[in-house]
Design a protein around this motif. Structure first.
Motif, PDB file in Angstrom:
ATOM      1  N   ASP A  57       0.836  -1.197   0.000  1.00 60.99           N
ATOM      2  CA  ASP A  57       0.000   0.000   0.000  1.00 60.99           C
ATOM      3  C   ASP A  57       0.874   1.251   0.000  1.00 60.99           C
ATOM      4  N   ASP A  59       0.095   4.176   0.469  1.00 62.82           N
ATOM      5  CA  ASP A  59      -0.280   5.122   1.521  1.00 62.82           C
ATOM      6  C   ASP A  59       0.711   5.066   2.685  1.00 62.82           C
ATOM      7  N   VAL A  60       1.286   3.903   2.924  1.00 61.95           N
ATOM      8  CA  VAL A  60       2.271   3.784   4.005  1.00 61.95           C
ATOM      9  C   VAL A  60       3.455   4.690   3.715  1.00 61.95           C
ATOM     10  N   ARG A  61       3.939   4.679   2.486  1.00 64.64           N
ATOM     11  CA  ARG A  61       5.091   5.511   2.133  1.00 64.64           C
ATOM     12  C   ARG A  61       4.760   7.001   2.246  1.00 64.64           C
ATOM     13  N   SER A  62       3.582   7.405   1.800  1.00 64.16           N
ATOM     14  CA  SER A  62       3.222   8.831   1.913  1.00 64.16           C
ATOM     15  C   SER A  62       2.985   9.216   3.378  1.00 64.16           C
ATOM     16  N   ASP A  63       2.423   8.313   4.172  1.00 66.12           N
ATOM     17  CA  ASP A  63       2.237   8.598   5.596  1.00 66.12           C
ATOM     18  C   ASP A  63       3.576   8.701   6.320  1.00 66.12           C
ATOM     19  N   MET A  64       4.532   7.860   5.953  1.00 69.92           N
ATOM     20  CA  MET A  64       5.871   7.953   6.542  1.00 69.92           C
ATOM     21  C   MET A  64       6.482   9.322   6.234  1.00 69.92           C
ATOM     22  N   GLU A  65       6.373   9.766   4.998  1.00 68.48           N
ATOM     23  CA  GLU A  65       6.913  11.074   4.615  1.00 68.48           C
ATOM     24  C   GLU A  65       6.255  12.181   5.436  1.00 68.48           C
ATOM     25  N   LYS A  66       4.944  12.139   5.566  1.00 69.85           N
ATOM     26  CA  LYS A  66       4.225  13.167   6.344  1.00 69.85           C
ATOM     27  C   LYS A  66       4.654  13.139   7.810  1.00 69.85           C
ATOM     28  N   TYR A  67       4.785  11.952   8.376  1.00 71.17           N
ATOM     29  CA  TYR A  67       5.200  11.838   9.773  1.00 71.17           C
ATOM     30  C   TYR A  67       6.575  12.461   9.992  1.00 71.17           C
ATOM     31  N   ARG A  70       6.646  16.234   9.711  1.00 70.83           N
ATOM     32  CA  ARG A  70       6.020  16.889  10.865  1.00 70.83           C
ATOM     33  C   ARG A  70       6.916  16.783  12.100  1.00 70.83           C
TER      34      ARG A  70
END
Length: 142
Positions: A57, A59-67, A70
């Motif tokens: 998925d 989304d995991v890679r994009s969520d890691m980038e966002k985390y 931040r």
């Protein structure tokens, strides 16, 4: 027992978490000669990192980038190292947090990783070039 070591390049990518398992394996056919062994991967840069995580998925890679963006912010007033741009010091911090190497078992000519695991290049700079990786393989030949 046999040793292989080579330096490979991963193509340039923009900032983010990129699945690079196939690109990396495409440059190390020697792995197919190993029955039981280990592959060690070292990224030769201080503003990118490498890790093993979800390969299905995106989304995991994009969520890691966002985390990480931040958690490790750009333009903090207390950064002394800022001559290479606002993304440079945060890139060094992210690289330290995630890490610069992996060691993965090899079984019967393949990486012995989970079904949903893949190797990520974690690119922390906005405009980076290709990234150099040293791959060392040690093991028993097939």
């Amino acid at each position: 027992m046999i040793w292989y070591q080579k330096e490979i390049s991963l193509k340039a990518r923009g900032r983010g978490f990129h699945l690079v398992t196939d690109e990396l394996l495409g440059q190390i056919p020697e792995i197919k000669k190993i029955k039981t062994g280990l592959m060690h991967i070292l990224i030769k840069h201080t503003s990118a990192s490498i890790t093993l995580n979800e390969n299905y998925d995106s989304d995991v890679r994009s969520d890691m980038e966002k985390y990480f963006n931040r958690t490790v912010k750009e333009n903090e007033p207390w950064y002394d190292h800022n001559s290479e741009g606002a993304d440079d010091m945060p890139a060094h911090i992210k690289s330290t947090l995630i890490g610069n190497s992996l060691t993965i078992p090899i079984s019967n000519g393949k990486l012995n990783i989970g079904t949903w695991q893949g190797i990520y290049l974690c690119e922390h700079r906005n405009h980076a070039g290709s990234r150099k990786i040293v791959v060392t393989i040690f093991g028993e030949e097939i």
